[in-house]
Scaffold this active site. Structure first.
Site, short mmCIF file in Angstrom:
data_model
loop_
_atom_site.label_atom_id
_atom_site.label_comp_id
_atom_site.label_asym_id
_atom_site.label_seq_id
_atom_site.Cartn_x
_atom_site.Cartn_y
_atom_site.Cartn_z
N GLY A 100 -9.03 0.19 -2.30
CA GLY A 100 -9.82 0.06 -3.52
C GLY A 100 -11.18 0.73 -3.54
O GLY A 100 -11.79 0.83 -4.60
N GLU A 155 -6.04 -0.97 3.40
CA GLU A 155 -5.05 -0.10 2.74
C GLU A 155 -5.70 0.94 1.85
O GLU A 155 -5.41 1.01 0.65
CB GLU A 155 -4.11 -0.96 1.87
N PRO A 156 -6.60 1.77 2.37
CA PRO A 156 -7.26 2.74 1.50
C PRO A 156 -6.36 3.90 1.14
O PRO A 156 -5.56 4.38 1.95
CB PRO A 156 -8.43 3.23 2.36
N GLY A 157 -6.44 4.34 -0.09
CA GLY A 157 -5.69 5.52 -0.52
C GLY A 157 -6.65 6.57 -1.03
O GLY A 157 -6.97 7.55 -0.37
N ARG A 158 -7.19 6.30 -2.23
CA ARG A 158 -8.06 7.24 -2.91
C ARG A 158 -9.21 7.75 -2.03
O ARG A 158 -9.47 8.95 -1.99
CB ARG A 158 -8.66 6.56 -4.15
N ARG A 166 -4.50 11.60 -15.07
CA ARG A 166 -5.61 10.64 -15.00
C ARG A 166 -6.56 10.71 -16.21
O ARG A 166 -6.95 9.67 -16.73
CB ARG A 166 -6.40 10.80 -13.70
N TYR A 180 -6.55 7.16 -17.93
CA TYR A 180 -7.69 6.29 -17.60
C TYR A 180 -9.01 6.84 -18.12
O TYR A 180 -10.06 6.40 -17.67
CB TYR A 180 -7.82 6.12 -16.08
N CYS A 228 2.41 19.34 -25.75
CA CYS A 228 2.30 19.06 -27.18
C CYS A 228 1.90 17.63 -27.46
O CYS A 228 2.68 16.84 -27.99
CB CYS A 228 3.62 19.39 -27.87
N1 LLP Z 1 -3.03 -1.48 -1.76
C1 LLP Z 1 -2.42 -1.91 -2.88
C2 LLP Z 1 -1.63 -3.14 -2.84
C3 LLP Z 1 -2.57 -1.16 -4.07
O1 LLP Z 1 -1.99 -1.60 -5.18
C4 LLP Z 1 -3.35 0.02 -4.07
C5 LLP Z 1 -3.49 0.84 -5.27
C6 LLP Z 1 -3.95 0.43 -2.86
C7 LLP Z 1 -3.76 -0.35 -1.72
C8 LLP Z 1 -4.76 1.68 -2.72
O2 LLP Z 1 -5.90 1.62 -3.50
P1 LLP Z 1 -7.02 2.79 -3.41
O3 LLP Z 1 -7.69 2.67 -2.07
O4 LLP Z 1 -6.34 4.06 -3.59
O5 LLP Z 1 -7.94 2.46 -4.53
N2 LLP Z 1 -3.22 5.70 -10.49
C9 LLP Z 1 -4.53 5.05 -10.50
C10 LLP Z 1 -4.75 4.20 -9.27
C11 LLP Z 1 -3.69 3.13 -9.06
C12 LLP Z 1 -3.96 2.25 -7.86
C13 LLP Z 1 -2.82 1.35 -7.59
N3 LLP Z 1 -2.92 0.56 -6.39
C14 LLP Z 1 -5.60 6.12 -10.64
O6 LLP Z 1 -5.27 7.30 -10.76
O7 LLP Z 1 -6.79 5.81 -10.67
#
Ligand code: LLP
Length: 409
Positions: free
Chosen positions: A236, A271-274, A310, A314, A340
């Site tokens: 997050g 659980e970092p992604g972004r 995005r 969003y 379109c």
């Molecule tokens: N763990 C869980 C259970 C999640 O649902 C998510 C993201 C993450 C970890 C990773 O979160 P992060 O560190 O990436 O914030 N498509 C949207 C973002 C959707 C996020 C969904 N869950 C966007 O483009 O902003």
């Protein structure tokens, strides 16, 4: 990314070279930037027992998964398809945690077959199903309950997940009772709790509040004889999309996390992604046309909402910069694609360089939730993905061809 002699480079590679060889639109990622951010997380924990489980959904390219696996990452998955990818990348399934509200029994079976590390369960019926599937195999499944701490993450409503009104997790007030009942299920190892309150969180105060609530919960569960050993605090952490944006530093965030959770004998999972991949990637696009409707200016480019959804979904901001720095001044325009729909824009009412047809642009901070959300809408083949390392680059996913559009039909 920086200009050298008026030309935009990623690491030591001129982005224009990539556009020339691979065409546009295309996604480009920096290997160094990804690894730096992963290491920032890993090192900030110091000697606190932890595992950084990269959220595959942010960018699931096999080469990136392999890069992170080799660096020591674990993985947070939300589907059988993501598990398949992680396995294809050669990662150890023992580092994989499986999140998500709607896991099917087929997906759970697949994960049990590969002995993943643990399941983050989001409902009581899911616990019962995992127990039954594990019992059929004669194995024990390790589970953590994902609790919903009812804290407002103060982010975009579509990516906020930690309030009681959201579909995610088990109400914190119910958690103890659910653990109590789960003790009766003989094929579960109940040694964790988890949470995740949303994405693109730039004010970490709500996260710190959640960490305190989670520690209090761990204490209550232990008092009931449930031996909680791992605490999964989700992902997050937000990133800066606009030049003046203030995003928390990974290091300070993890240190604040450790301060609140230290001394309880817990292994911390995150659980970092972004925050690992967003800033490491960009979308290259070429200007096709300029036009004016009334007093509105449009820069029409060859990337569209199918490539990067995005902004449409969003209202997110992605900086758009020219590959060639020029003195031609700035204009205020909508940067739009060929799809379109009026929702097909990459930027609206934006001051950008005074670019002309043929010029190349980089849509920045597109490494997370970019390619993974791309579609074939409007009959558009998905763009290639390219990984830069120093002054070299390689295609890590080919551009789709028209034949790919009809595969399976
Ligand atoms: N763990 C869980 C259970 C999640 O649902 C998510 C993201 C993450 C970890 C990773 O979160 P992060 O560190 O990436 O914030 N498509 C949207 C973002 C959707 C996020 C969904 N869950 C966007 O483009 O902003």
């Amino acid at each position: 990314m920086e200009y050298r002699d008026h030309s935009l480079y990623l690491e030591d590679t001129p982005l224009a070279d990539i556009a020339r060889r691979e065409g546009t639109p295309c996604y480009v990622y920096s290997r160094t930037a990804i690894l730096d951010r992963f290491q920032a997380y890993h090192q900030a924990f110091g000697d606190v027992p932890h595992k950084v489980c990269y959220a595959v959904k942010a960018n699931a390219n096999l080469a990136i998964l392999k890069l992170l696996a080799d660096a020591g990452a674990g993985f947070d998955i939300v589907s059988g398809g993501e598990l398949f990818r992680v396995l294809q990348a050669g990662a150890d399934p023992g580092t994989v945690i499986f999140s998500g509200v709607g896991k099917t029994s087929q997906e759970l079976d697949y994960a049990l077959d590969h002995t993943i590390r643990s399941f983050n369960c989001e409902s009581e019926p899911e616990l019962v199903l995992i127990d039954a599937l594990a019992s059929r195999r004669g194995v024990q499944a390790r589970v953590a309950l994902r609790v919903n701490p009812d804290v407002d993450a103060a982010t975009h409503p579509y990516i906020s997940t930690g309030l009681r009104e959201h579909k995610f997790g088990i109400d914190m007030a119910e958690a103890e009772a659910v653990y109590g009942r789960a003790l009766a299920l003989g094929n579960l190892v109940l040694d964790g709790v988890s949470c995740h309150i949303g994405s693109q969180i730039v004010d970490i105060a709500p996260m710190l509040e959640v960490f305190d609530k989670m520690i209090a919960l761990v204490k209550r569960l232990r008092a009931r004889g449930i031996p909680i050993r791992t605490l999964d605090l989700g992902g997050g952490l937000g990133v800066a999309y606009k030049p003046g944006d203030q995003a928390p530093s990974i290091c300070e965030f993890i240190q604040a996390m450790c301060q609140r959770t230290a001394g309880h004998g817990l292994e911390i999972l995150i659980e970092p992604g972004r925050s690992i991949v967003a800033e490491a990637g960009l979308l290259l696009t070429r200007v096709l046309y300029r036009k004016t409707n009334g007093d509105r200016q449009f820069v029409i480019v060859d990337a569209a909402m199918n490539d990067l959804i995005r902004p449409a979904l969003y209202q997110s901001h992605h900086e758009i910069v020219p590959l060639r720095e020029s003195q031609a001044g700035a204009i205020t325009a909508d940067v739009v694609g060929p799809v379109c729909e009026s929702g097909d824009f990459l930027a609206r009412d934006r001051e950008i360089a005074n670019v002309m047809p043929g010029d190349l642009l980089a849509v920045c901070t597109a490494g997370a939730y970019g390619f993974v959300s791309a579609s074939n809408y409007n009959g558009r083949p998905r763009p290639p993905e390219i990984l830069v390392e120093g002054d070299r680059f390689r295609v890590i996913r080919k551009r789709e061809k028209y034949e790919d559009l009809i595969r399976g039909e």
